[in-house]
Design a protein around this motif. Sequence first.
Motif, PDB file in Angstrom:
ATOM      1  N   GLN A   1      -2.662  -0.588  -3.716  1.00 57.41           N
ATOM      2  CA  GLN A   1      -3.662   0.428  -3.405  1.00 57.41           C
ATOM      3  C   GLN A   1      -2.960   1.663  -2.854  1.00 57.41           C
ATOM      4  N   ILE A   2      -3.678   2.764  -2.909  1.00 55.59           N
ATOM      5  CA  ILE A   2      -3.177   4.029  -2.385  1.00 55.59           C
ATOM      6  C   ILE A   2      -4.055   4.424  -1.198  1.00 55.59           C
ATOM      7  N   TYR A   3      -3.411   4.813  -0.101  1.00 55.30           N
ATOM      8  CA  TYR A   3      -4.121   5.242   1.103  1.00 55.30           C
ATOM      9  C   TYR A   3      -3.702   6.679   1.383  1.00 55.30           C
ATOM     10  N   MET A   4      -4.624   7.629   1.172  1.00 57.88           N
ATOM     11  CA  MET A   4      -4.365   9.028   1.498  1.00 57.88           C
ATOM     12  C   MET A   4      -5.009   9.307   2.853  1.00 57.88           C
TER      13      MET A   4
ATOM     14  N   GLU B   1     -11.395  17.844  -4.357  1.00 56.04           N
ATOM     15  CA  GLU B   1     -10.600  18.134  -5.559  1.00 56.04           C
ATOM     16  C   GLU B   1      -9.405  17.189  -5.639  1.00 56.04           C
ATOM     17  N   MET B   2      -8.708  17.010  -4.510  1.00 53.93           N
ATOM     18  CA  MET B   2      -7.539  16.126  -4.491  1.00 53.93           C
ATOM     19  C   MET B   2      -7.957  14.673  -4.693  1.00 53.93           C
ATOM     20  N   ILE B   3      -9.032  14.265  -4.025  1.00 54.63           N
ATOM     21  CA  ILE B   3      -9.503  12.883  -4.154  1.00 54.63           C
ATOM     22  C   ILE B   3      -9.866  12.572  -5.600  1.00 54.63           C
ATOM     23  N   HIS B   4     -10.602  13.467  -6.229  1.00 56.53           N
ATOM     24  CA  HIS B   4     -11.007  13.244  -7.624  1.00 56.53           C
ATOM     25  C   HIS B   4      -9.796  13.223  -8.549  1.00 56.53           C
ATOM     26  N   ALA B   5      -8.853  14.149  -8.326  1.00 59.15           N
ATOM     27  CA  ALA B   5      -7.660  14.209  -9.184  1.00 59.15           C
ATOM     28  C   ALA B   5      -6.911  12.884  -9.155  1.00 59.15           C
ATOM     29  N   VAL B   6      -6.786  12.282  -7.960  1.00 59.14           N
ATOM     30  CA  VAL B   6      -6.045  11.028  -7.827  1.00 59.14           C
ATOM     31  C   VAL B   6      -6.862   9.857  -8.344  1.00 59.14           C
ATOM     32  N   SER B   7      -8.111   9.754  -7.888  1.00 53.56           N
ATOM     33  CA  SER B   7      -8.942   8.600  -8.241  1.00 53.56           C
ATOM     34  C   SER B   7      -9.141   8.462  -9.741  1.00 53.56           C
ATOM     35  N   SER B   8      -9.289   9.582 -10.431  1.00 58.52           N
ATOM     36  CA  SER B   8      -9.588   9.546 -11.860  1.00 58.52           C
ATOM     37  C   SER B   8      -8.392   9.157 -12.725  1.00 58.52           C
TER      38      SER B   8
ATOM     39  N   THR C   1       0.829  -1.209   0.000  1.00 55.57           N
ATOM     40  CA  THR C   1       0.000   0.000   0.000  1.00 55.57           C
ATOM     41  C   THR C   1       0.860   1.254   0.000  1.00 55.57           C
ATOM     42  N   GLY C   2       0.607   2.154  -0.943  1.00 51.06           N
ATOM     43  CA  GLY C   2       1.258   3.452  -0.955  1.00 51.06           C
ATOM     44  C   GLY C   2       0.547   4.377   0.018  1.00 51.06           C
ATOM     45  N   TYR C   3       1.262   4.773   1.078  1.00 50.94           N
ATOM     46  CA  TYR C   3       0.664   5.592   2.140  1.00 50.94           C
ATOM     47  C   TYR C   3       1.068   7.041   1.941  1.00 50.94           C
ATOM     48  N   MET C   4       0.075   7.944   1.903  1.00 48.46           N
ATOM     49  CA  MET C   4       0.326   9.352   1.648  1.00 48.46           C
ATOM     50  C   MET C   4      -0.321  10.189   2.739  1.00 48.46           C
ATOM     51  N   LEU C   5       0.493  10.945   3.465  1.00 45.01           N
ATOM     52  CA  LEU C   5      -0.022  11.858   4.477  1.00 45.01           C
ATOM     53  C   LEU C   5      -0.373  13.191   3.818  1.00 45.01           C
ATOM     54  N   ILE C   6      -1.578  13.676   4.124  1.00 48.13           N
ATOM     55  CA  ILE C   6      -2.068  14.922   3.535  1.00 48.13           C
ATOM     56  C   ILE C   6      -2.318  15.933   4.652  1.00 48.13           C
ATOM     57  N   ASP C   7      -1.886  17.165   4.455  1.00 54.89           N
ATOM     58  CA  ASP C   7      -2.109  18.220   5.441  1.00 54.89           C
ATOM     59  C   ASP C   7      -3.597  18.557   5.508  1.00 54.89           C
ATOM     60  N   THR C   8      -4.181  18.415   6.682  1.00 52.91           N
ATOM     61  CA  THR C   8      -5.609  18.736   6.848  1.00 52.91           C
ATOM     62  C   THR C   8      -5.842  19.711   8.001  1.00 52.91           C
ATOM     63  N   GLY C   9      -4.837  20.516   8.312  1.00 52.93           N
ATOM     64  CA  GLY C   9      -5.111  21.610   9.231  1.00 52.93           C
ATOM     65  C   GLY C   9      -4.292  21.669  10.502  1.00 52.93           C
ATOM     66  N   LYS C  10      -3.765  20.533  10.976  1.00 47.30           N
ATOM     67  CA  LYS C  10      -2.947  20.587  12.180  1.00 47.30           C
ATOM     68  C   LYS C  10      -1.998  19.399  12.208  1.00 47.30           C
ATOM     69  N   PRO C  11      -0.891  19.515  12.940  1.00 45.78           N
ATOM     70  CA  PRO C  11       0.043  18.388  13.036  1.00 45.78           C
ATOM     71  C   PRO C  11      -0.651  17.168  13.657  1.00 45.78           C
ATOM     72  N   THR C  12      -0.305  15.985  13.169  1.00 40.09           N
ATOM     73  CA  THR C  12      -0.894  14.760  13.692  1.00 40.09           C
ATOM     74  C   THR C  12       0.213  13.849  14.217  1.00 40.09           C
ATOM     75  N   THR C  13      -0.194  12.809  14.938  1.00 43.81           N
ATOM     76  CA  THR C  13       0.780  11.847  15.443  1.00 43.81           C
ATOM     77  C   THR C  13       1.582  11.237  14.301  1.00 43.81           C
TER      78      THR C  13
ATOM     79  N   LYS D   1      -2.531  21.122  -3.017  1.00 40.32           N
ATOM     80  CA  LYS D   1      -1.637  20.719  -4.097  1.00 40.32           C
ATOM     81  C   LYS D   1      -2.042  19.352  -4.646  1.00 40.32           C
ATOM     82  N   PRO D   2      -3.205  19.263  -5.283  1.00 34.65           N
ATOM     83  CA  PRO D   2      -3.658  17.968  -5.793  1.00 34.65           C
ATOM     84  C   PRO D   2      -2.715  17.380  -6.837  1.00 34.65           C
ATOM     85  N   GLU D   3      -1.978  18.238  -7.542  1.00 35.89           N
ATOM     86  CA  GLU D   3      -1.078  17.719  -8.575  1.00 35.89           C
ATOM     87  C   GLU D   3       0.078  16.930  -7.950  1.00 35.89           C
ATOM     88  N   ILE D   4       0.531  17.345  -6.761  1.00 32.87           N
ATOM     89  CA  ILE D   4       1.593  16.594  -6.087  1.00 32.87           C
ATOM     90  C   ILE D   4       1.060  15.237  -5.638  1.00 32.87           C
ATOM     91  N   ALA D   5      -0.149  15.252  -5.080  1.00 36.71           N
ATOM     92  CA  ALA D   5      -0.764  13.988  -4.654  1.00 36.71           C
ATOM     93  C   ALA D   5      -0.957  13.056  -5.844  1.00 36.71           C
TER      94      ALA D   5
END
Length: 260
Positions: free
Chosen positions: A172-175, A188-195, A128-140, A154-158
């Motif tokens: 599989q890809i896990y964002m 927008e990012m989800i659609h860019a990747v999924s499509s 599985t390709g694991y991708m961390l996405i910034d969603t507003g605050k630092p996470t564990t 930055k959907p193009e980077i994703a």
Amino acid sequence: MNQLLRQTFASLKSSGRKAIALLLDPDKTSELEAFRVIELAEAHGVDFLLVGGSLTVDASIHTLVPAMKSRTKLPIILFPGSPTQITPSADGILFLSLISGRNPDLLIGRHVEAAPLLKGSGIEVLPTGYMLIDTGKPTTANYISNTQPIPHNKPEIALCTAIAGELLGLHQIYMDGGSGADSSISTEMIHAVSSRIDIPLIIGGGIRTQEDAMRIWHAGADVIVVGTALESDPSGSFIRDLGAAKSQIHAQSEMEFPQI
């Protein structure tokens, strides 16, 4: 090698059907609580149970997973933060390569440690390709991985990262927005990747309402993962809402594309 789970995930992408995964943190989930979640999951169309996290304080995963296996036929899949979270009682493991970061330990280093444990263990391995996405605050996950998440705008980077993962042979890809994310990953990012990829897309982090789930599924996610929201849902109403939302999407799909 067992490939039942791999085939199940692949069929989601090819059929357009959607799936729900519930993520249980072994440090925060007692056996009694796990049994409650299992009962709700079986009643409301949940597809997978994930167990694990970025950081576990004790070895409770090694007793929790066998206890869960005794109560359900739903697939139990490890979501490991380290090789210490591998237990042979699970059905499968998300063999996560953190392709959004540049930390070699999480790209391949931990995998070398885990490989002898997994080889011949009977656990189905899901690369599985694991991708961390910034969603507003630092996470564990950000802190433990010592990596920067992909910027939320930055959907193009994703997209390029996900395509690279697919071409490397990941299945599989896990964002992930991370545990306790302020918001979910943008549609927008989800659609860019999924499509643009032909492998299943899993989305986690910040999914707290039925509307969040519907929006993310419609954007192209094949599987949504819900974890933190379970901790504030003692009645199980959110799990029921997710099951209803999935049924609604499948009903709409059958009306638009009736089976011949």
